[in-house]
Design a protein around this motif. Sequence first.
Motif, PDB file in Angstrom:
ATOM      1  N   GLU A 165      30.030  19.226  46.552  1.00 39.89           N
ATOM      2  CA  GLU A 165      29.398  19.076  45.236  1.00 39.89           C
ATOM      3  C   GLU A 165      28.818  20.409  44.745  1.00 39.89           C
ATOM      4  N   LEU A 166      28.241  21.191  45.674  1.00 39.55           N
ATOM      5  CA  LEU A 166      27.682  22.488  45.298  1.00 39.55           C
ATOM      6  C   LEU A 166      28.766  23.425  44.795  1.00 39.55           C
ATOM      7  N   MET A 167      29.930  23.402  45.451  1.00 41.38           N
ATOM      8  CA  MET A 167      31.033  24.254  45.019  1.00 41.38           C
ATOM      9  C   MET A 167      31.543  23.847  43.629  1.00 41.38           C
ATOM     10  N   LEU A 168      31.649  22.530  43.411  1.00 40.78           N
ATOM     11  CA  LEU A 168      32.158  22.061  42.123  1.00 40.78           C
ATOM     12  C   LEU A 168      31.166  22.368  41.001  1.00 40.78           C
ATOM     13  N   GLU A 169      29.873  22.323  41.300  1.00 37.55           N
ATOM     14  CA  GLU A 169      28.870  22.680  40.290  1.00 37.55           C
ATOM     15  C   GLU A 169      29.029  24.138  39.865  1.00 37.55           C
ATOM     16  N   GLN A 170      29.244  25.028  40.826  1.00 39.71           N
ATOM     17  CA  GLN A 170      29.416  26.443  40.501  1.00 39.71           C
ATOM     18  C   GLN A 170      30.750  26.694  39.809  1.00 39.71           C
ATOM     19  N   LEU A 171      31.754  25.863  40.171  1.00 35.38           N
ATOM     20  CA  LEU A 171      33.048  26.004  39.505  1.00 35.38           C
ATOM     21  C   LEU A 171      32.931  25.689  38.017  1.00 35.38           C
ATOM     22  N   GLY A 172      32.066  24.732  37.678  1.00 33.98           N
ATOM     23  CA  GLY A 172      31.884  24.377  36.277  1.00 33.98           C
ATOM     24  C   GLY A 172      31.281  25.490  35.446  1.00 33.98           C
ATOM     25  N   MET A 173      30.695  26.492  36.103  1.00 28.77           N
ATOM     26  CA  MET A 173      30.109  27.616  35.378  1.00 28.77           C
ATOM     27  C   MET A 173      31.145  28.683  35.019  1.00 28.77           C
ATOM     28  N   LEU A 174      32.342  28.585  35.587  1.00 34.05           N
ATOM     29  CA  LEU A 174      33.391  29.557  35.269  1.00 34.05           C
ATOM     30  C   LEU A 174      34.125  29.135  34.000  1.00 34.05           C
ATOM     31  N   ASN A 175      34.560  30.104  33.239  1.00 33.21           N
ATOM     32  CA  ASN A 175      35.304  29.841  32.001  1.00 33.21           C
ATOM     33  C   ASN A 175      36.793  29.773  32.336  1.00 33.21           C
ATOM     34  N   LEU A 176      37.243  28.585  32.781  1.00 32.94           N
ATOM     35  CA  LEU A 176      38.627  28.401  33.188  1.00 32.94           C
ATOM     36  C   LEU A 176      39.302  27.362  32.311  1.00 32.94           C
ATOM     37  N   ASP A 177      40.595  27.563  32.053  1.00 33.06           N
ATOM     38  CA  ASP A 177      41.330  26.522  31.335  1.00 33.06           C
ATOM     39  C   ASP A 177      41.618  25.360  32.279  1.00 33.06           C
ATOM     40  N   GLU A 230      48.195  33.682  41.626  1.00 32.55           N
ATOM     41  CA  GLU A 230      47.160  32.997  40.868  1.00 32.55           C
ATOM     42  C   GLU A 230      46.159  32.322  41.807  1.00 32.55           C
ATOM     43  N   VAL A 231      46.667  31.687  42.867  1.00 33.50           N
ATOM     44  CA  VAL A 231      45.771  31.055  43.834  1.00 33.50           C
ATOM     45  C   VAL A 231      44.895  32.107  44.499  1.00 33.50           C
ATOM     46  N   GLY A 232      45.480  33.260  44.852  1.00 34.59           N
ATOM     47  CA  GLY A 232      44.707  34.325  45.473  1.00 34.59           C
ATOM     48  C   GLY A 232      43.602  34.835  44.573  1.00 34.59           C
ATOM     49  N   GLU A 233      43.877  34.937  43.262  1.00 35.33           N
ATOM     50  CA  GLU A 233      42.843  35.382  42.328  1.00 35.33           C
ATOM     51  C   GLU A 233      41.688  34.381  42.264  1.00 35.33           C
ATOM     52  N   LEU A 234      42.026  33.085  42.260  1.00 38.17           N
ATOM     53  CA  LEU A 234      40.982  32.067  42.203  1.00 38.17           C
ATOM     54  C   LEU A 234      40.189  32.011  43.510  1.00 38.17           C
ATOM     55  N   VAL A 235      40.848  32.256  44.632  1.00 32.96           N
ATOM     56  CA  VAL A 235      40.140  32.320  45.919  1.00 32.96           C
ATOM     57  C   VAL A 235      39.112  33.440  45.882  1.00 32.96           C
ATOM     58  N   ALA A 236      39.512  34.586  45.311  1.00 31.21           N
ATOM     59  CA  ALA A 236      38.591  35.724  45.211  1.00 31.21           C
ATOM     60  C   ALA A 236      37.380  35.371  44.352  1.00 31.21           C
ATOM     61  N   GLU A 237      37.596  34.588  43.281  1.00 29.69           N
ATOM     62  CA  GLU A 237      36.468  34.186  42.444  1.00 29.69           C
ATOM     63  C   GLU A 237      35.563  33.202  43.174  1.00 29.69           C
ATOM     64  N   ILE A 238      36.158  32.270  43.911  1.00 32.59           N
ATOM     65  CA  ILE A 238      35.356  31.292  44.647  1.00 32.59           C
ATOM     66  C   ILE A 238      34.569  31.978  45.758  1.00 32.59           C
ATOM     67  N   GLN A 239      35.089  33.071  46.296  1.00 34.94           N
ATOM     68  CA  GLN A 239      34.371  33.810  47.331  1.00 34.94           C
ATOM     69  C   GLN A 239      33.087  34.447  46.808  1.00 34.94           C
ATOM     70  N   GLN A 240      32.909  34.475  45.504  1.00 33.95           N
ATOM     71  CA  GLN A 240      31.673  34.994  44.930  1.00 33.95           C
ATOM     72  C   GLN A 240      30.609  33.909  44.764  1.00 33.95           C
ATOM     73  N   PHE A 241      30.982  32.656  45.105  1.00 36.82           N
ATOM     74  CA  PHE A 241      30.017  31.558  45.011  1.00 36.82           C
ATOM     75  C   PHE A 241      28.984  31.678  46.123  1.00 36.82           C
ATOM     76  N   ASP A 242      27.902  30.931  45.947  1.00 36.40           N
ATOM     77  CA  ASP A 242      26.905  30.792  47.009  1.00 36.40           C
ATOM     78  C   ASP A 242      27.228  29.557  47.838  1.00 36.40           C
ATOM     79  N   PRO A 243      26.933  29.600  49.125  1.00 34.13           N
ATOM     80  CA  PRO A 243      26.372  30.714  49.895  1.00 34.13           C
ATOM     81  C   PRO A 243      27.419  31.795  50.166  1.00 34.13           C
ATOM     82  N   ALA A 244      26.949  32.992  50.426  1.00 32.40           N
ATOM     83  CA  ALA A 244      27.841  34.126  50.654  1.00 32.40           C
ATOM     84  C   ALA A 244      28.718  33.867  51.874  1.00 32.40           C
ATOM     85  N   GLY A 245      30.002  34.183  51.733  1.00 34.51           N
ATOM     86  CA  GLY A 245      30.939  34.034  52.842  1.00 34.51           C
ATOM     87  C   GLY A 245      31.862  32.841  52.727  1.00 34.51           C
ATOM     88  N   VAL A 246      31.671  31.987  51.697  1.00 34.72           N
ATOM     89  CA  VAL A 246      32.522  30.811  51.561  1.00 34.72           C
ATOM     90  C   VAL A 246      33.931  31.226  51.158  1.00 34.72           C
TER      91      VAL A 246
END
Length: 495
Positions: A127-139, A182-198
């Motif tokens: 749920e924490l990951m999905l909350e942070q995902l909602g803050m990204l401007n993605l189509d 494209e998946v690799g780019e999104l992985v890199a963005e998700i790696q910026q989520f909290d907590p660090a290291g995800v």
Amino acid sequence: MALSQGLYQKQLQKLSPQQIQLMKLLQVPTALLEERIKEELEENPALETGEEETEEFENDTTEEFETEGEDEFDLDGSSDEYDNIDISEYVQDGDDDIADYRMKDENYPEMDDGKTIPHKVETGFNELMLEQLGMLNLDEHRHKVAEQIIGNLDDDGYLRREISAIVDDLAFRQNIQTTEEEVGELVAEIQQFDPAGVAARNLQECLLLQLERKIDDGEHVEMAIKVLEKYFEEFTKKHYEKIQRGLNITDDQLRGIINQIIKLSPKPAGNIGEGNKNEGYIIPDFFILNNAGKLELTLNSRNAPDLRISEGYRDMLKDYDKGTKKDKRQKEAVLFIKQKIDSAKWFIDAIKQRQHTLLSTMGAIMDYQYEFFVTGDETEMRPMILKDIAEKTNLDISTVSRVANSKFVQTEFGTYRLKFFFSESLQTDSGEEVSTREVKKILSDLIEAESKKHPLSDERLTELLQEKGYNIARRTVAKYREQLNVPVARLRKEL
């Protein structure tokens, strides 16, 4: 060889349904007993919970469990069953003939106050990951791909699945076409989520992701990144000399690097939502109190309600007994009611027998390990195996094993698993038998007191134990050290 038929006699040992039910209940810990009772209440309408005082069932429980189910009925049986229905034992005045049983301990009302253990509620990792995902401007397309990536993160926060496999999953399961880039780019963005290291693919990447967020904390962070990038394997094996030669750094600089790395979390998502995990709480099955040197044992029964036979089912049998017209449909209903009442009686008796067996077994363990429960000193523990307790309680070894399985006892020195008190014996030079638990405790104390700059090898630990009179081999020391989850001397070394 020709096939042939013949009659043969042989002896077989079969368990009655009641005995099987008792064995299953013995294995159930207190934490799950309430759920098991709820299942029985749902399946058997003749069993219910109540608060009123009732007499305990007077028949011998042991005899009840040794029968072969002689009171069972078959609704499709012969007419003799319907014509010979005897319900006198079910409709006598008073409550003595129906097994009622109170689970609460009247001697310790504070343990049965009905209060539930509070559980903290936290937001889960997903749920924490999905909350942070909602803050990204993605189509919509990229958002679904990112959701698939988050869904593949394990409980520790790692992305163990290959990117190519994620691309295939999206194509075959959701009909979403994407690329590895494209998946690799999104992985890199998700790696910026909290907590660090995800969303890291391995431990090395996880630690580097955390260090990159601390890049402004000084030179030790930059040097730590170099160490993990170039000398990760050497660092994990504590080959510090190779790292110092390769990077030309001093002992003080190496200490600063190590201090930076050991502060990192190898499981970035490991502590998120742990309040909702069952393993976060241990509910003891027994309580042992030291009352001026006298040990008092009680059984935890706070989550088990009072059980009794339904009054409504009793009244139905009484109405049938008083009636004059008894057709086949009524007799079938009475047979059904008797089956349910018998099943409820067996279950109540099984709960009662469970408590008796648990208390007698734990009482024998408490007497056997009396010195430990009084002092809390592991070196006072006596060698004890299942056979020792079985002989003291006149129970089978398998029954003792079932009692010890998944059960905990709370003492003033902490909460212990029952299996903790069982250990083999080891002979000293003087011929005295001591518990292997005592040897492990001394071994643990030696390792704890060692110099971390020069940790003790297994050979040296063996010599020290032998000096104390314990006749033990080096391979046995290594086995005990592994059981204590203590690494070898080289990995215990510190600067």
